[in-house]
Scaffold this motif. Structure first.
Motif, mmCIF file in Angstrom:
data_model
loop_
_atom_site.group_PDB
_atom_site.id
_atom_site.type_symbol
_atom_site.label_atom_id
_atom_site.label_comp_id
_atom_site.label_asym_id
_atom_site.label_seq_id
_atom_site.Cartn_x
_atom_site.Cartn_y
_atom_site.Cartn_z
ATOM 1 N N ASN A 74 168.878 114.496 -79.091
ATOM 2 C CA ASN A 74 169.422 116.209 -78.447
ATOM 3 C C ASN A 74 170.698 116.127 -78.945
ATOM 4 O O ASN A 74 171.415 116.877 -79.701
ATOM 5 N N THR A 76 162.144 117.700 -72.910
ATOM 6 C CA THR A 76 163.471 117.059 -73.630
ATOM 7 C C THR A 76 163.933 118.036 -75.088
ATOM 8 O O THR A 76 165.325 118.216 -75.485
ATOM 9 N N SER A 110 164.194 112.653 -66.542
ATOM 10 C CA SER A 110 163.398 111.902 -67.219
ATOM 11 C C SER A 110 162.906 110.775 -66.919
ATOM 12 O O SER A 110 161.902 110.402 -67.135
ATOM 13 N N ILE A 167 160.582 109.684 -73.878
ATOM 14 C CA ILE A 167 161.830 110.600 -73.649
ATOM 15 C C ILE A 167 162.788 110.814 -74.107
ATOM 16 O O ILE A 167 164.151 110.992 -74.037
ATOM 17 N N LEU A 188 165.561 121.334 -73.357
ATOM 18 C CA LEU A 188 166.336 120.470 -73.139
ATOM 19 C C LEU A 188 167.492 120.671 -74.424
ATOM 20 O O LEU A 188 169.008 120.817 -74.014
ATOM 21 N N ASN A 223 164.496 110.754 -77.684
ATOM 22 C CA ASN A 223 165.015 112.408 -77.514
ATOM 23 C C ASN A 223 165.668 113.599 -77.524
ATOM 24 O O ASN A 223 166.251 113.413 -77.362
ATOM 25 N N ILE A 224 166.416 112.653 -76.099
ATOM 26 C CA ILE A 224 167.177 113.105 -74.985
ATOM 27 C C ILE A 224 168.401 112.506 -75.602
ATOM 28 O O ILE A 224 169.370 113.801 -76.021
ATOM 29 N N SER A 254 169.551 114.973 -67.281
ATOM 30 C CA SER A 254 168.076 114.868 -67.535
ATOM 31 C C SER A 254 167.892 113.076 -67.688
ATOM 32 O O SER A 254 166.886 114.180 -67.514
#
Length: 145
Positions: A82, A3, A30, A75, A6, A78-79, A26
């Motif tokens: 971002n 992540t 993930s 996870i 990314l 975090n994606i 993504s």
């Protein structure tokens, strides 16, 4: 690590019309890797605890299994984080963090005295769900996903 890797890609392609596809790829990748990891932890939790802590820590098997769910959630947190940063909307994420912090502290104070570390494990998962839900709301508000 995935992540974090990314983030520069998200920043570079956030305004690209193909960004939703990149984002979904993504998410799918993930999801697959994190679910496999959680399944492994669920089945091997007893052995992991035995190796790391020994027999005197076998009571930690259930909390480890509960906390393994936060692996999947973190996870996705975090994606989405971002995406939020790539959209320069991190101020909104602070509000989510404050709400999650207040919830976590209050609920821990209420439930840990009676239910101990099991309560703490469950509360950690719920707090992660609150953060993820807030981040999804912010990301959808940008209309890029």
């Amino acid at each position: 690590f995935f992540t974090n890797a990314l983030f520069p890609v998200f920043v570079q392609r956030i305004d690209n019309k193909n960004f939703p596809r990149l984002f979904m790829e993504s998410i799918v990748l993930s999801l697959i890797t994190s679910v496999i990891s959680v399944i492994v932890i669920l089945f091997l939790a007893k052995y992991i605890i035995l190796i790391i802590g020994g027999k005197s820590f076998l009571e930690a098997v259930l909390p480890l299994r509960i906390l393994s769910l936060t692996f999947v959630l973190s996870i996705f947190i975090n994606i989405f984080y971002n995406v939020i940063i790539a959209q320069n909307m991190q101020k909104h994420a602070i509000l989510i963090g404050v709400v999650a912090l207040i919830f976590n502290v209050v609920v821990n104070v209420l439930f840990i005295p009676k239910y101990s570390y099991i309560a703490s494990s469950v509360i950690t998962v719920v707090t992660s769900l609150i953060i993820l839900t807030g981040y999804i709301f912010i990301a959808k508000k940008t209309k890029i996903i």
